[in-house]
Design an enzyme around this catalytic site. Sequence first.
Site, mmCIF file in Angstrom:
data_model
loop_
_atom_site.group_PDB
_atom_site.id
_atom_site.type_symbol
_atom_site.label_atom_id
_atom_site.label_comp_id
_atom_site.label_asym_id
_atom_site.label_seq_id
_atom_site.Cartn_x
_atom_site.Cartn_y
_atom_site.Cartn_z
ATOM 1 N N HIS A 93 11.039 6.776 7.210
ATOM 2 C CA HIS A 93 11.465 6.871 5.808
ATOM 3 C C HIS A 93 12.948 7.228 5.781
ATOM 4 O O HIS A 93 13.466 7.854 6.709
ATOM 5 C CB HIS A 93 10.655 7.951 5.082
ATOM 6 N N ASN A 104 10.152 4.019 2.267
ATOM 7 C CA ASN A 104 10.100 3.567 3.656
ATOM 8 C C ASN A 104 11.402 2.843 3.972
ATOM 9 O O ASN A 104 12.107 2.372 3.082
ATOM 10 C CB ASN A 104 8.954 2.573 3.835
ATOM 11 N N CYS A 146 5.976 9.356 -0.776
ATOM 12 C CA CYS A 146 4.657 9.900 -0.447
ATOM 13 C C CYS A 146 4.231 10.788 -1.598
ATOM 14 O O CYS A 146 4.942 11.730 -1.941
ATOM 15 C CB CYS A 146 4.699 10.687 0.861
ATOM 16 N N ARG A 198 0.847 -1.202 0.000
ATOM 17 C CA ARG A 198 0.000 0.000 0.000
ATOM 18 C C ARG A 198 0.886 1.258 0.000
ATOM 19 O O ARG A 198 1.041 1.924 -1.008
ATOM 20 C CB ARG A 198 -0.943 -0.022 1.212
ATOM 21 N N HIS A 215 7.153 4.451 12.056
ATOM 22 C CA HIS A 215 7.108 4.353 10.583
ATOM 23 C C HIS A 215 8.132 5.342 10.019
ATOM 24 O O HIS A 215 7.865 6.542 9.947
ATOM 25 C CB HIS A 215 5.675 4.695 10.147
HETATM 26 MG MG MG Z 1 5.504 5.556 4.436
#
Ligand code: MG
Length: 305
Positions: free
Chosen positions: A209, A249, A240, A13, A207
Amino acid sequence: MKPNIRIVEVGARDGLQNERRWVETADKIKFIQLLIEAGLTTVEAGSFVRADKIPQMKDTPQVYEGLPDGLKKKYSLPCLVPNMKGFESAMKVGVREIALFTSISESFNAKNIGASIEESLERFRPVALAALAQEVKIRGYISTAFGCPYEGATSLETLKKVANRLFDYGVYEISFGDTIGVAYPDQVRTIVQELKHHFDIHQLTMHFHDTYGLAMANVCAAYEEGVRSFDASAGGLGGCPFAKGATGNVATEDVLHLFLKMGLTTGIDMQKLLVASEFIFSKLNRPSQSKAHQAYRNKYSLCSD
Ligand code: MG
């Protein structure tokens, strides 16, 4: 035995939504299956957003429907829903876990979801109520938790307030997103220390990056503060679409390698993860961005794991 570390795979995703090259529905399904075969137990499966906003996610209903029932029962396959309409579409195909997504930056929220922070939270309220009534699990996401592409620094007070609201809505955990990859270890420590005062650390996921190459350092800093759950994407897929220049990521292979070297368990098989990652990158016609991936394939590492 329960693994020490949980890695949430967001490649299908968060990763793919930023890829311009169209990935066929059958290939998305196969990618998710390969990730699960590798031992990942939470795999983001898609997003019920408007097709014109994120074209790569327009086949999420078909992807979800195409996944075997046994797998859907056994594993967490969260799908993003931006509003009630998205929730209803998700329910039509039997989604059992949703993710609600907001940020702590007014400018980012305006561009990303077309709503103020407060409006987004109000929009989520009926969705969360409906989800809980149907025993659908809810994952929360707060992006720009460590900085915003438009506003720069973001507020820790706002972060706590928004997290509080999401927990009040019944989310089982919150993923704190460094959407543009500007976090650094001291900041991560400060933020996690503050968050764990207010919330159960087992409900906090980080999360990261890798925009500035600090994603792995940030994972370590969060680990040292007690975080045991991390979002990552196979091969470092992603970026993004609403944050120009934000790179992928943190790569699942890199995070897995780190924790293997620390002697911790994740339940994930590196060789099978490499296969999953290679499968999706073959469809994107470029190599995995993971350093660990390249090293394992080049046999620099003599690890048997
Ligand atoms: Mg991300």
